[in-house]
Design a protein around this motif. Sequence first.
Motif, PDB file in Angstrom:
ATOM      1  N   THR A 146      44.390 -18.374   4.341  1.00 50.95           N
ATOM      2  CA  THR A 146      43.271 -17.762   5.075  1.00 50.95           C
ATOM      3  C   THR A 146      43.516 -17.631   6.573  1.00 50.95           C
ATOM      4  O   THR A 146      42.692 -17.045   7.277  1.00 50.95           O
ATOM      5  CB  THR A 146      42.001 -18.610   4.870  1.00 50.95           C
ATOM      6  N   ASP A 147      44.630 -18.174   7.059  1.00 50.45           N
ATOM      7  CA  ASP A 147      44.833 -18.221   8.507  1.00 50.45           C
ATOM      8  C   ASP A 147      46.125 -17.516   8.930  1.00 50.45           C
ATOM      9  O   ASP A 147      46.786 -17.914   9.892  1.00 50.45           O
ATOM     10  CB  ASP A 147      44.872 -19.684   8.972  1.00 50.45           C
ATOM     11  N   LEU A 148      46.496 -16.456   8.234  1.00 51.46           N
ATOM     12  CA  LEU A 148      47.716 -15.725   8.577  1.00 51.46           C
ATOM     13  C   LEU A 148      47.550 -14.983   9.899  1.00 51.46           C
ATOM     14  O   LEU A 148      46.478 -14.468  10.210  1.00 51.46           O
ATOM     15  CB  LEU A 148      48.068 -14.730   7.477  1.00 51.46           C
ATOM     16  N   ARG A 149      48.643 -14.907  10.663  1.00 52.10           N
ATOM     17  CA  ARG A 149      48.682 -14.105  11.890  1.00 52.10           C
ATOM     18  C   ARG A 149      49.541 -12.865  11.730  1.00 52.10           C
ATOM     19  O   ARG A 149      49.346 -11.868  12.407  1.00 52.10           O
ATOM     20  CB  ARG A 149      49.215 -14.946  13.060  1.00 52.10           C
ATOM     21  N   PHE A 150      50.542 -12.940  10.827  1.00 53.52           N
ATOM     22  CA  PHE A 150      51.463 -11.809  10.711  1.00 53.52           C
ATOM     23  C   PHE A 150      52.045 -11.700   9.303  1.00 53.52           C
ATOM     24  O   PHE A 150      52.081 -12.662   8.537  1.00 53.52           O
ATOM     25  CB  PHE A 150      52.603 -11.934  11.730  1.00 53.52           C
ATOM     26  N   ILE A 151      52.478 -10.489   9.014  1.00 53.31           N
ATOM     27  CA  ILE A 151      53.286 -10.189   7.834  1.00 53.31           C
ATOM     28  C   ILE A 151      54.599  -9.627   8.363  1.00 53.31           C
ATOM     29  O   ILE A 151      54.616  -8.700   9.175  1.00 53.31           O
ATOM     30  CB  ILE A 151      52.612  -9.158   6.913  1.00 53.31           C
ATOM     31  N   ASP A 152      55.721 -10.168   7.885  1.00 51.79           N
ATOM     32  CA  ASP A 152      57.043  -9.804   8.394  1.00 51.79           C
ATOM     33  C   ASP A 152      57.844  -9.144   7.277  1.00 51.79           C
ATOM     34  O   ASP A 152      58.122  -9.770   6.252  1.00 51.79           O
ATOM     35  CB  ASP A 152      57.753 -11.074   8.892  1.00 51.79           C
ATOM     36  N   PHE A 153      58.223  -7.884   7.494  1.00 45.12           N
ATOM     37  CA  PHE A 153      58.956  -7.131   6.480  1.00 45.12           C
ATOM     38  C   PHE A 153      60.468  -7.141   6.690  1.00 45.12           C
ATOM     39  O   PHE A 153      61.192  -6.375   6.054  1.00 45.12           O
ATOM     40  CB  PHE A 153      58.465  -5.676   6.444  1.00 45.12           C
ATOM     41  N   GLY A 154      60.962  -7.990   7.597  1.00 47.57           N
ATOM     42  CA  GLY A 154      62.402  -8.042   7.799  1.00 47.57           C
ATOM     43  C   GLY A 154      62.927  -6.722   8.320  1.00 47.57           C
ATOM     44  O   GLY A 154      62.391  -6.142   9.259  1.00 47.57           O
ATOM     45  N   SER A 155      63.973  -6.222   7.698  1.00 51.14           N
ATOM     46  CA  SER A 155      64.525  -4.933   8.111  1.00 51.14           C
ATOM     47  C   SER A 155      65.303  -4.345   6.950  1.00 51.14           C
ATOM     48  O   SER A 155      64.945  -4.558   5.804  1.00 51.14           O
ATOM     49  CB  SER A 155      65.387  -5.101   9.367  1.00 51.14           C
TER      50      SER A 155
END
Length: 423
Positions: A222-231
């Motif tokens: 419930t406390d996410l700040r980001f989603i990281d898709f790499g590259s």
Amino acid sequence: MQLEPSSGRSARYQIQGVDVLSIAEQFGLPLYVYDANKIIEKIGDLRSAFSGVNLRIKYAAKALTNVSILKLMRQQGVEMDSVSINEARMGMLAGFAPEQIMFTPSGVSFDEVREAIELGVQLNVDSLSLLEWVGQNYGGSVPVSIRINPHISEGGNLKISTGHADSKFGISVEQRADIRRIVEQYAIHIVGLHVHTGSDFKNASAFLDGAAVLFNMATDYTDLRFIDFGSGFKVAYKEGDHVTDIADLGQKVSTAFQAFCERYGRNLELWFEPGKFLVSESGHLLVQTNIVKENPTRTFAAVDSGLNHLIRPMMYDSWHDIRNVSNPEGDEKPYTVVGYICETDTFATDRPLPEVRPGDVLSFENAGAYGFSMASTYNARFRPAEVLVYDGAPYLIRQRDTFEDLMRGQVDVPVLNTEEIAQ
């Protein structure tokens, strides 16, 4: 590198108006040369493609780790992704704040992870054992992200495919319940989810497939700040190569991400970690032709470099365009371009090139990523110098190795200092 008309010869190669041959003469060969304008252009392309979301670009420093390149990235508002504690330290030396550096280790010691936590960088957890160790030692006091292996087999060469089920990278999506159990047991603070399925993706589908996995798992936290898709953006290494359509990728991924944020209940940051995409096209490895060797089956052009300076053709069967900088208007002939290492170190086989003569300067193109950063001193050869062309002027950003560099760290054992010969 631009091909521009010039008095004195029909055409010459220039970087930001600087004659490449003059750079070679000034700094010597072999030599890595990087075009700062090309790096800045690629940063702009990525920002434009994702202009509708809260984007953070984290440069994957392993592609080209020179501290001056890191400073250029920081100057352009790009942050950093590191895979070792020393990369993270170099980033801080370049002026990055610890919180601007993502640290994604793979199978490193807990001591190295502890050092990273003490530095204050963003830890990206790659295994259940590391997640449990974080919980046992830090509880919820250290915000971490989790790297997920989505079991997606996409991309180019298998050696750079990292998201399939048999990959060593990330925590399997099938271990979702185990992740949640450990997180809840130790009240670990999860601030991000990460996926990197490999390199050389031609379209948006691989990113969307990975995104779907992360969007689904995000409901656990419930406390996410980001989603990281790499590259994994594909770049062109030769004419006709299919590349990732960044504009199309930006539109499709941004739309999916915005819809996810609406479902999640607030706007998160979207992170990407490009390395090759930002620096590959900027780089040129300049070499000098030592000899031209006519064999019955083919003609070899042997240069003053080898797999010790550019290992990608041997490691990945990668293609690098080669240009004869000294004789661009020569009659075209097929050459097999080889290095001076005591192994088979072939850069190109039967490659049509303007006539290559001893002393001619050749340029290996798209050499900015995983060129110098994978270089070695094999055969006791020196690593090249590096030059950055910035605002129309070339700057030395790494000195060429010396013999003293080769010997540094070696220890002369006194008991071996004898003229006696064992019988």
